[in-house]
Design a protein around this motif. Sequence first.
Motif, PDB file in Angstrom:
ATOM      1  N   ARG A  29     -25.931 -23.982  24.020  1.00  0.00           N
ATOM      2  CA  ARG A  29     -27.272 -24.411  23.624  1.00  0.00           C
ATOM      3  C   ARG A  29     -27.342 -24.648  22.117  1.00  0.00           C
ATOM      4  NH1 ARG A  29     -32.789 -23.952  25.206  1.00  0.00           N
ATOM      5  NH2 ARG A  29     -34.177 -23.543  23.442  1.00  0.00           N
ATOM      6  N   GLN A  32     -24.846 -27.881  18.883  1.00  0.00           N
ATOM      7  CA  GLN A  32     -25.210 -29.264  19.174  1.00  0.00           C
ATOM      8  C   GLN A  32     -24.805 -30.144  17.992  1.00  0.00           C
ATOM      9  OE1 GLN A  32     -26.311 -30.199  22.059  1.00  0.00           O
ATOM     10  NE2 GLN A  32     -26.798 -28.210  22.948  1.00  0.00           N
ATOM     11  N   GLN A 295     -32.774 -33.530  13.556  1.00  0.00           N
ATOM     12  CA  GLN A 295     -31.706 -34.486  13.842  1.00  0.00           C
ATOM     13  C   GLN A 295     -31.027 -34.876  12.526  1.00  0.00           C
ATOM     14  OE1 GLN A 295     -32.902 -38.440  15.203  1.00  0.00           O
ATOM     15  NE2 GLN A 295     -31.430 -38.308  16.884  1.00  0.00           N
ATOM     16  N   LYS A 301     -27.723 -38.162  20.186  1.00  0.00           N
ATOM     17  CA  LYS A 301     -28.671 -38.132  21.291  1.00  0.00           C
ATOM     18  C   LYS A 301     -29.219 -36.719  21.455  1.00  0.00           C
ATOM     19  CE  LYS A 301     -29.140 -39.109  26.235  1.00  0.00           C
ATOM     20  NZ  LYS A 301     -28.432 -39.515  27.468  1.00  0.00           N
ATOM     21  N   TRP A 302     -30.512 -36.645  21.630  1.00  0.00           N
ATOM     22  CA  TRP A 302     -31.135 -35.335  21.803  1.00  0.00           C
ATOM     23  C   TRP A 302     -30.583 -34.671  23.073  1.00  0.00           C
ATOM     24  CZ3 TRP A 302     -34.009 -32.965  18.217  1.00  0.00           C
ATOM     25  CH2 TRP A 302     -34.598 -33.747  17.235  1.00  0.00           C
ATOM     26  N   PRO A 303     -30.197 -33.384  22.966  1.00  0.00           N
ATOM     27  CA  PRO A 303     -29.737 -32.686  24.183  1.00  0.00           C
ATOM     28  C   PRO A 303     -30.861 -32.591  25.207  1.00  0.00           C
ATOM     29  CG  PRO A 303     -30.006 -31.163  22.347  1.00  0.00           C
ATOM     30  CD  PRO A 303     -30.149 -32.533  21.775  1.00  0.00           C
ATOM     31  N   GLU A 304     -30.489 -32.394  26.436  1.00  0.00           N
ATOM     32  CA  GLU A 304     -31.458 -32.450  27.527  1.00  0.00           C
ATOM     33  C   GLU A 304     -32.627 -31.502  27.329  1.00  0.00           C
ATOM     34  OE1 GLU A 304     -31.623 -32.094  32.431  1.00  0.00           O
ATOM     35  OE2 GLU A 304     -29.708 -31.949  31.348  1.00  0.00           O
ATOM     36  N   GLN A 307     -35.211 -33.048  25.044  1.00  0.00           N
ATOM     37  CA  GLN A 307     -35.710 -34.381  25.352  1.00  0.00           C
ATOM     38  C   GLN A 307     -37.172 -34.325  25.819  1.00  0.00           C
ATOM     39  OE1 GLN A 307     -33.096 -36.300  28.143  1.00  0.00           O
ATOM     40  NE2 GLN A 307     -31.354 -36.295  26.750  1.00  0.00           N
TER      41      GLN A 307
END
Length: 313
Positions: A29, A32, A295, A301-304, A307
């Motif tokens: 988690r 990232q 960011q 890309k934003w992690p799930e 999002q």
Amino acid sequence: MKKTIIIILILCVAALGYYGVKTYRHNARYNQPGFAYGNGRLEATEVSVATKLAGKLDAVYCDEGDMVKKDDVLAMMQLNVLNAELAREKAELKRSEAELMQKESKLKFALSEKERYAGLIAKNATTKELAEKAESNYLTADADVAAARAAVEIAKAKVALIQEDINDSRLVSPIRGRVQYRVAEPGEVLSSGDSVLNLVDLTDVYMTFFLPAGVAGKVKIGANARIVLDAAKDTPIPAKITFVSSVAQFTPKTVETPEERQKLMFRIKAKVDPELLDQYIDYVKTGLPGEAWVQLDENAKWPEFLQLKSERK
């Protein structure tokens, strides 16, 4: 005995397995690429609605937790004394205006007399003394009118001043926000400047968090961010970075672990777009703990779990 040992071994293996899975999930988690995060608490600008004039609080029209709009009347001071003063000054204004009309009528007559005697003196049809008296009467009447006009303006100013005090006795909301505290209750006698209500400005909601120097240097003003509150982990709130401290400091004891507090960190501020606040208004409560993610790489890309619903397939 052997059975007991086996059971203990099984429990130990299960515990290690659980810890391993939990550690893996935690690392997955928080590791990232292209992103950084810090812990913080949701904050908002607080605004005090206070009295301008001393007096008794007559009514409060909102309760703690209520949403209010800009210019909503939230409370009212007692107006009986001001209303009486307003009635008195309005009566004085009418008297002054009536007196001005009389003075202007006298001035009009004095002007006609002055002009009449000026014509007569040109024809040698009257004495110089009478012409000078007509001139003197005109000047006196003109001065009286000027004084009467000044009295009217003074009376108007007094009426306007009292009306302004009456308007100021209606305590209105200077912002769109939420009532956080009722500081005073109807019937209380308040001094000038005493607070009646405390509001949270819902157009200025943000989270302050801390990042180490190596990471803070990569944070740009205006960078995209997401706020995740502990109370709503499945609802990331979009934000923008609006402040990066230029001076390092130790992190507050309420934010990081004792080890982290020994490190110099940079304070970062992620602010929620006021236009988006309506979508997340139920979550906006000052003091709620959570995480702020920023960011660092615009192409990452934003992690799930970060999002938005609109970004999830």
